[in-house]
Design a protein around this motif. Sequence first.
Motif, PDB file in Angstrom:
ATOM      1  N   ARG A 217       0.973  -1.103   0.013  1.00 35.84           N
ATOM      2  CA  ARG A 217      -0.070  -0.055   0.091  1.00 35.84           C
ATOM      3  C   ARG A 217       0.879   1.380   0.026  1.00 35.84           C
ATOM      4  NH1 ARG A 217      -5.226   1.868   3.805  1.00 35.84           N
ATOM      5  NH2 ARG A 217      -5.413   3.978   2.573  1.00 35.84           N
ATOM      6  N   PHE A 218       1.935   1.419   0.519  1.00 33.37           N
ATOM      7  CA  PHE A 218       2.899   2.394   0.613  1.00 33.37           C
ATOM      8  C   PHE A 218       3.430   2.740  -0.837  1.00 33.37           C
ATOM      9  CE2 PHE A 218       3.458   1.995   5.178  1.00 33.37           C
ATOM     10  CZ  PHE A 218       3.620   3.344   5.449  1.00 33.37           C
ATOM     11  N   VAL A 219       3.572   1.499  -1.488  1.00 29.54           N
ATOM     12  CA  VAL A 219       3.984   1.989  -3.111  1.00 29.54           C
ATOM     13  C   VAL A 219       2.651   2.457  -3.821  1.00 29.54           C
ATOM     14  CG1 VAL A 219       4.357   0.666  -5.193  1.00 29.54           C
ATOM     15  CG2 VAL A 219       5.730  -0.022  -3.048  1.00 29.54           C
ATOM     16  N   VAL A 220       1.666   2.079  -3.417  1.00 26.18           N
ATOM     17  CA  VAL A 220       0.139   2.448  -4.180  1.00 26.18           C
ATOM     18  C   VAL A 220       0.196   3.816  -3.878  1.00 26.18           C
ATOM     19  CG1 VAL A 220      -2.083   2.230  -4.237  1.00 26.18           C
ATOM     20  CG2 VAL A 220      -0.791   0.318  -4.470  1.00 26.18           C
ATOM     21  N   GLU A 221       0.031   4.283  -2.795  1.00 28.53           N
ATOM     22  CA  GLU A 221       0.051   5.696  -2.402  1.00 28.53           C
ATOM     23  C   GLU A 221       0.775   6.630  -2.675  1.00 28.53           C
ATOM     24  OE1 GLU A 221      -3.090   6.378  -1.133  1.00 28.53           O
ATOM     25  OE2 GLU A 221      -3.808   4.481  -0.244  1.00 28.53           O
TER      26      GLU A 221
ATOM     27  N   PRO B 217      -0.897   8.619  -5.810  1.00 29.14           N
ATOM     28  CA  PRO B 217      -0.695   9.602  -4.874  1.00 29.14           C
ATOM     29  C   PRO B 217      -1.693  10.645  -4.737  1.00 29.14           C
ATOM     30  CG  PRO B 217       0.557  10.115  -6.711  1.00 29.14           C
ATOM     31  CD  PRO B 217      -0.068   9.071  -7.242  1.00 29.14           C
ATOM     32  N   GLN B 218      -1.986  11.079  -3.555  1.00 30.57           N
ATOM     33  CA  GLN B 218      -3.018  12.278  -2.982  1.00 30.57           C
ATOM     34  C   GLN B 218      -2.466  13.508  -3.774  1.00 30.57           C
ATOM     35  OE1 GLN B 218      -5.841  11.874  -1.148  1.00 30.57           O
ATOM     36  NE2 GLN B 218      -5.586   9.936  -1.298  1.00 30.57           N
ATOM     37  N   PRO B 219      -3.497  14.375  -4.345  1.00 32.27           N
ATOM     38  CA  PRO B 219      -3.045  15.725  -4.820  1.00 32.27           C
ATOM     39  C   PRO B 219      -2.137  16.385  -4.086  1.00 32.27           C
ATOM     40  CG  PRO B 219      -5.372  15.216  -4.860  1.00 32.27           C
ATOM     41  CD  PRO B 219      -4.991  14.301  -4.016  1.00 32.27           C
ATOM     42  N   ALA B 220      -1.306  17.060  -4.611  1.00 36.55           N
ATOM     43  CA  ALA B 220      -0.223  17.738  -4.177  1.00 36.55           C
ATOM     44  C   ALA B 220      -0.785  18.885  -3.070  1.00 36.55           C
ATOM     45  CB  ALA B 220       0.859  18.681  -5.251  1.00 36.55           C
ATOM     46  N   LEU B 221      -0.121  18.945  -1.943  1.00 42.93           N
ATOM     47  CA  LEU B 221      -0.368  19.870  -1.051  1.00 42.93           C
ATOM     48  C   LEU B 221      -1.822  19.533  -0.235  1.00 42.93           C
ATOM     49  CD1 LEU B 221       0.625  23.355  -2.791  1.00 42.93           C
ATOM     50  CD2 LEU B 221       1.903  22.056  -1.228  1.00 42.93           C
TER      51      LEU B 221
END
Length: 602
Positions: free
Chosen positions: A554-558, A563-567
């Motif tokens: 899950r760390f690789v996925v996230e 990834p979540q949007p920047a900021l």
Amino acid sequence: MDTHMDAHRDTPGEPPRSSARHGSDHIGGDSRDQNFFQADADLRDLLRLYLSAEEQVHFWPHFDRLGALAGGDLDRWADQADKHPPVLHNRDRFGRDEQWIEHHPAYHEMERIGFHEFGLHAAPHRPILGWPTGVSPLVKFTLHYLFSQAEFGLMCPLAVTELAAMLVLRYGSEELREKYGRRMISLDPVELMQGAQFMTEKAGGSDVGANELRAVPDGAHWRLHGEKWFCSNAGCDVAVLLARIEGDPPGTAGLTAFVVPRDLDDGSRNAYRIVRLKDKMGSKSLASGEITYDGARAYMLGDRRQGIKILLDQVNMSRLSHGMRAAATMRRAWHESLAFARSRTLFGKPALRQPLMRRQLLQVLIPAEQALSTSCYGADVLRRSEEGSNTAAQLLRIITPVIKMRSNRDNVQATTKAIEVRGGNGVIEDWVNSRLLRDSFIPVLWEGTSIINSIDVVRRAIARSQAQGALRAELHRLLAEAEGVPTVYRDRLAALCDRTIDYAESVAAHPDSEKYARLATSALYHILSAVLLAWEGNRIGRDGGDARRLLMSRFVVEHRLDPQPALSMPADAWEDEAGEWLLGEAPVSLARAAALVASGTT
């Protein structure tokens, strides 16, 4: 030689037993004198997945012994050899033109371990370490992995001797196999002939077809005229290289493979000269040089104009070896970082408990384990391909450049982060961190830069060989087998798998999209590793072992794939708990890991 721990430190990587700290007691520890096999439960878990029961029983003691050497004497010798690089001598004391390369005694000690005790150069070709046949790819790569945590430079002579021997034994005449091939896999220090492959010229590095070295006939043999620009293991006994016979066409189609000995049958030196040794930023223990050929005798290897095909026969093994060596360097960076964080106190708390330090540690650990998973899997696919599986051969066609490209780029980033973990001492040559970073840059260039490997993925593996279909089917198969992984997370991985491969196909379909080839290759690596980590965590946890690899998935996925949007300020409570497990020593149950990878997903 330095053979003792610092007097003030009782246990490697741990603070002194006394509660009172003064002066040097404050300096964070390192991993010197750890056993790198015993300290690596993740490696042992993967070996139990992939190796046969017989291989595990037989090789476990050998892995244990090499792990102890890598953390101890090999590491000390590697440090000394790095600080005393090889020296080229052009004349002896009588003024005779007798060239030789002088290595520090520590380098020869490492040669004794690598070539003569463990037989790393001969591992696939003959019995070693009491095993009745040549060993499987994963056994060989595990030996590479342990050795490379101490010494990267000598792994080149070990690897190129193995691969040059493979080419001579596979394509050479009976005379060449007996004269050179047999001796290149010898364990006897008197009989052994070290090998190399010399490809790069001033005109052609990645563009091998532009090479200018000429071969002219001389009776039953050939004479070489020209230069090779980057020759690693320059003082080898026998080299395999490419040259163009006069009159043959330009480009790679006109190249022929040749075997070139250092010494002729009468003991005299062949007609070539090492012009100088390269002053490299990394792998300083390794003698890399420039060579001029002035009519050197050579023997044709295989058929005329089949040189590029012959030399490419060793690329899969070489690239996979580089993936495992990247995993090894990152693992050593992790050993160093964890030892420091456990023993260093910052602002009244152990460094290991500082939030940003914990995040930085995970940024070293996760790419190291991605590389280990993909390399172990790649070794198993190589084994299946060698046993005749067409599906495995297709998989190998795409995953090999994928693994080589991304793992080695991650290596530079992870070793850099490990320097920052240690702080100022990270750039002081008393510590291993700066050597790890310097060494990490070198394999980014070997066996094709990241540009060449990513182009290989999109142009050849996908556009020409359609190997992405085999990869798509394989990833879905692995997900279907991971029944203990929550459906919501498996569905997310499956969707990412299809999205990633669709993107890579789109890049491959449009020549003007080739500028995105590296992005596509990186995404393929991350989805491959995310699926493998989930599959491994499920298999290990299902059998009552540590399911922590599922958390790494899950760390690789996230952080690498979705990834979540920047900021943004993501809801990452799962990550805090997962980090506690990954930075701790307690095993994670499959049920707990499954709950964490499903947390907050829909």
